[in-house]
Motif scaffolding. Structure first.
Motif, mmCIF file in Angstrom:
data_model
loop_
_atom_site.group_PDB
_atom_site.id
_atom_site.type_symbol
_atom_site.label_atom_id
_atom_site.label_comp_id
_atom_site.label_asym_id
_atom_site.label_seq_id
_atom_site.Cartn_x
_atom_site.Cartn_y
_atom_site.Cartn_z
ATOM 1 N N VAL A 1 -21.417 -3.584 2.167
ATOM 2 C CA VAL A 1 -21.357 -2.323 2.913
ATOM 3 C C VAL A 1 -21.392 -1.138 1.956
ATOM 4 N N ARG A 2 -20.718 -1.214 0.846
ATOM 5 C CA ARG A 2 -20.652 -0.263 -0.257
ATOM 6 C C ARG A 2 -19.633 0.856 -0.061
ATOM 7 N N PHE A 3 -19.711 1.630 1.010
ATOM 8 C CA PHE A 3 -18.795 2.751 1.242
ATOM 9 C C PHE A 3 -17.752 2.361 2.286
ATOM 10 N N ALA A 4 -16.528 2.855 2.124
ATOM 11 C CA ALA A 4 -15.518 2.628 3.156
ATOM 12 C C ALA A 4 -14.355 3.588 2.950
ATOM 13 N N ASN A 5 -13.597 3.766 4.023
ATOM 14 C CA ASN A 5 -12.365 4.543 3.927
ATOM 15 C C ASN A 5 -11.317 3.928 4.834
ATOM 16 N N ALA A 6 -10.073 4.231 4.527
ATOM 17 C CA ALA A 6 -8.959 3.725 5.326
ATOM 18 C C ALA A 6 -7.799 4.704 5.223
ATOM 19 N N SER A 7 -7.146 4.924 6.335
ATOM 20 C CA SER A 7 -5.917 5.718 6.372
ATOM 21 C C SER A 7 -4.791 4.804 6.828
ATOM 22 N N VAL A 8 -3.708 4.819 6.081
ATOM 23 C CA VAL A 8 -2.571 3.948 6.396
ATOM 24 C C VAL A 8 -1.280 4.760 6.349
ATOM 25 N N PRO A 9 -0.524 4.785 7.454
ATOM 26 C CA PRO A 9 0.794 5.419 7.430
ATOM 27 C C PRO A 9 1.863 4.406 7.048
ATOM 28 N N LEU A 10 2.923 4.892 6.468
ATOM 29 C CA LEU A 10 4.131 4.084 6.277
ATOM 30 C C LEU A 10 5.301 5.011 6.558
ATOM 31 N N ASP A 11 5.811 4.918 7.760
ATOM 32 C CA ASP A 11 6.862 5.817 8.241
ATOM 33 C C ASP A 11 6.431 7.277 8.048
ATOM 34 N N GLU A 12 7.103 8.018 7.179
ATOM 35 C CA GLU A 12 6.816 9.454 7.041
ATOM 36 C C GLU A 12 5.645 9.754 6.101
ATOM 37 N N SER A 13 5.101 8.750 5.444
ATOM 38 C CA SER A 13 4.042 8.937 4.446
ATOM 39 C C SER A 13 2.688 8.503 4.993
ATOM 40 N N LEU A 14 1.634 9.131 4.474
ATOM 41 C CA LEU A 14 0.275 8.777 4.877
ATOM 42 C C LEU A 14 -0.616 8.740 3.642
ATOM 43 N N ALA A 15 -1.418 7.682 3.517
ATOM 44 C CA ALA A 15 -2.407 7.587 2.433
ATOM 45 C C ALA A 15 -3.796 7.506 3.026
#
Length: 197
Positions: free
Chosen positions: A90-104
């Motif tokens: 696929v080559r390109f990708a993104n992901a958003s992951v929360p952990l309680d009060e934090s977000l990456a």
């Protein structure tokens, strides 16, 4: 097609063996002697669905820096090796992951060109546990990127707890790497106008 990478790296400071299977099931066996770092590598394997084995014997009587750095370099090299010629990915990708009060938020391009952009909240607690300096997170990513030869953007717009801030980065990185390295059934060649990655 087997997409497995295996790297052994030995210096006067560390001895590292890393093996990764990009098409695994998230089976992880890691032991670096740095508890929180092991926890983060476990996140990487499980959430990326990579089978990941890491064995590091380092100079922990000094501190954890060399152990973490050399493991991250070997991990990046093994990941690059497992990708092979990158045909069909696929080559390109993104992901958003929360952990309680934090977000990456993590975005990756398996480009063959190493580049890192990294932002996280300032004034984090300096240590997590007895041996994980929180400034090492960026250095882990720098080391991985240098050997994996990927462009990686990691952004944590907010968060309070240092453990959460670091952990959500590894979870989001795992997901982004998983999605980018997956085989696209519609992609018959190398996903680049250059013909190479």
């Amino acid at each position: 097609m087997s997409r497995v990478g295996r790297v052994e790296r030995t210096t006067k400071e560390t001895s590292v063996v890393v093996e990764i299977n990009l098409d695994g099931t998230g089976r992880v066996d890691v032991a670096t002697g740095v508890g929180f770092f092991d926890h983060m590598l476990d996140q990487l394997g499980r959430h990326g669905l990579f089978d990941l084995t890491v064995k590091t014997d380092g100079d922990l009587h000094i501190d954890s820096h060399h152990t973490i750095e050399d493991t991250s370099l070997a991990l990046g090299a093994a990941f690059r090796q497992a990708l092979g010629d990158k045909r069909g990915i696929v080559r390109f990708a993104n992901a958003s992951v929360p952990l309680d009060e934090s977000l990456a938020q993590v975005t990756v391009d398996l480009s063959g060109r190493p580049y890192l952009v990294h932002t996280e909240p300032e004034n984090m607690a300096p240590m997590i546990g007895p041996d994980y300096d929180t400034t090492m997170t960026r250095h882990i990513l720098e080391s991985f990127v240098a050997q994996a030869q990927v462009a990686l953007h990691v952004h944590v717009p907010y968060g309070r707890n240092a453990h959460h801030i670091v952990e959500c980065q590894f979870k989001a990185l795992a997901r982004a790497l998983r999605y980018a390295s997956e085989i696209d059934p519609r992609q018959t060649g190398i996903p680049s106008t250059k013909g190479a990655l």
